[in-house]
Design a protein around this motif. Structure first.
Motif, short mmCIF file in Angstrom:
data_model
loop_
_atom_site.label_atom_id
_atom_site.label_comp_id
_atom_site.label_asym_id
_atom_site.label_seq_id
_atom_site.Cartn_x
_atom_site.Cartn_y
_atom_site.Cartn_z
N LEU A 92 -10.39 4.53 5.40
CA LEU A 92 -10.02 3.91 4.12
C LEU A 92 -11.21 3.18 3.51
O LEU A 92 -12.00 2.57 4.23
CB LEU A 92 -8.87 2.92 4.36
CG LEU A 92 -7.53 3.54 4.73
CD1 LEU A 92 -6.54 2.48 5.18
CD2 LEU A 92 -6.99 4.31 3.52
N THR A 154 -1.68 4.03 1.30
CA THR A 154 -1.77 5.38 1.87
C THR A 154 -0.44 6.13 1.81
O THR A 154 -0.42 7.35 1.96
CB THR A 154 -2.16 5.32 3.36
OG1 THR A 154 -1.13 4.58 4.06
CG2 THR A 154 -3.49 4.62 3.57
N GLN A 156 1.60 5.94 4.13
CA GLN A 156 1.89 6.29 5.53
C GLN A 156 1.96 5.05 6.40
O GLN A 156 1.22 4.09 6.18
CB GLN A 156 0.75 7.16 6.07
CG GLN A 156 0.90 8.59 5.66
CD GLN A 156 -0.28 9.43 6.11
OE1 GLN A 156 -1.29 8.91 6.59
NE2 GLN A 156 -0.16 10.73 5.93
N THR A 158 1.13 2.98 9.62
CA THR A 158 0.01 2.92 10.56
C THR A 158 0.49 2.20 11.81
O THR A 158 1.16 1.17 11.73
CB THR A 158 -1.16 2.13 9.93
OG1 THR A 158 -1.61 2.84 8.78
CG2 THR A 158 -2.33 1.97 10.89
#
Ligand code: BTN
Length: 250
Positions: A92, A154, A156, A158
């Motif tokens: 990132l 994102t 998503q 983590t």
């Protein structure tokens, strides 16, 4: 550096708990981590939102043999270590807002609070606390403009544990290099590559009077170099002065 991790489901503040354990004799390398904080502390007496099950809240206990003047550099060592891991392991484009906020998409994903206790011979202990917005899906209205999470950027989830382990490992290396060198020379160039303020106009919030200037870079003792409109370069010190973007948070 060896870490001893103490995990809690709920605690008032991982910093406060690490300080309590320090007073009871815990050694360097103790890491207090909690799934939730009921009294998470931010800088300047603010609170740190710490909902359950989504983010990372942890604190490391250090007992460095350095002067009190050097202690704020420990937060910079942590800021760099956390940024490096988020950048390399999660791929990132994280940036650092000097001295130690981590920024994604122009908003804050991570804050740090360092607290120091003094004994008769200088520093007794330093607790470096880190809060990372990992999987938070929404923020209270008053934080939305300034805060985001890795999830919101994102899309998503983590996993928190590998992220924590990666940061501890990196911090261990950087901390040892810092103690050996006595300054930040081992990381300053890489830190500056991630510096969000670089070449930007900032407002320097100096207690003796605010002024705007252009941020240049951090030096190896952690000061931010800024150029005033008259060309004069000032070194500003994290303990005393903060900066704000002229056009918004960063
Ligand atoms: C900031 O204001 O930016 C600093 C936030 C620091 C939050 C972390 S969460 C873990 C540790 N325990 C606390 O009570 N605060 C720090």
């Amino acid at each position: 550096m060896e870490f001893e991790i103490k995990s809690y489901r709920e605690i008032d503040s991982t910093n406060t708990q690490a300080q309590r354990m320090a007073r009871e004799g815990a050694g360097e390398g103790l890491v207090v981590v909690s799934d939730k904080q009921t009294a998470g502390k931010g800088r300047r007496g603010r609170t740190w939102e710490s909902p359950e099950g989504v983010n990372l809240y942890f604190s490391i206990l250090l007992r460095p043999d350095i002067s009190t003047k050097e202690a704020p550099m420990l937060t910079l060592v942590m800021a760099y270590s956390a940024a490096k891991v988020i950048k390399e392991e999660l791929d990132l484009p994280v940036q650092i807002k000097w001295p130690n906020d981590l920024i994604l998409d122009g908003k804050k994903i991570c804050g740090m609070l360092t607290e120091m206790e003094l004994g008769s011979e200088g520093i007794s202990n330093v607790v470096v606390g880190v809060g990372i917005n990992v999987n938070t899906r929404s923020f209270p209205e008053e934080l939305k403009e300034k805060a985001t999470s890795i999830y919101l950027v994102t899309g998503q989830e983590t996993e928190r544990e590998p992220l924590l382990n990666g940061i501890l490992e990196e911090f261990g290396r950087q901390y040892e290099a810092f103690i050996r060198a006595g300054d930040l020379s081992g990381l300053v160039d890489a830190y500056n590559e991630m510096l969000v303020n670089r070449d930007r106009e900032v407002l320097v919030l100096d207690p003796e009077g605010e002024y705007s200037a252009r941020a240049l870079s951090m030096n190896s003792v952690g000061e931010l170099l800024v150029r005033r409109p008259d060309g004069k370069v000032e070194a500003i010190y994290a303990g005393e002065v903060s900066v704000r973007g002229v056009y918004g948070y960063v």
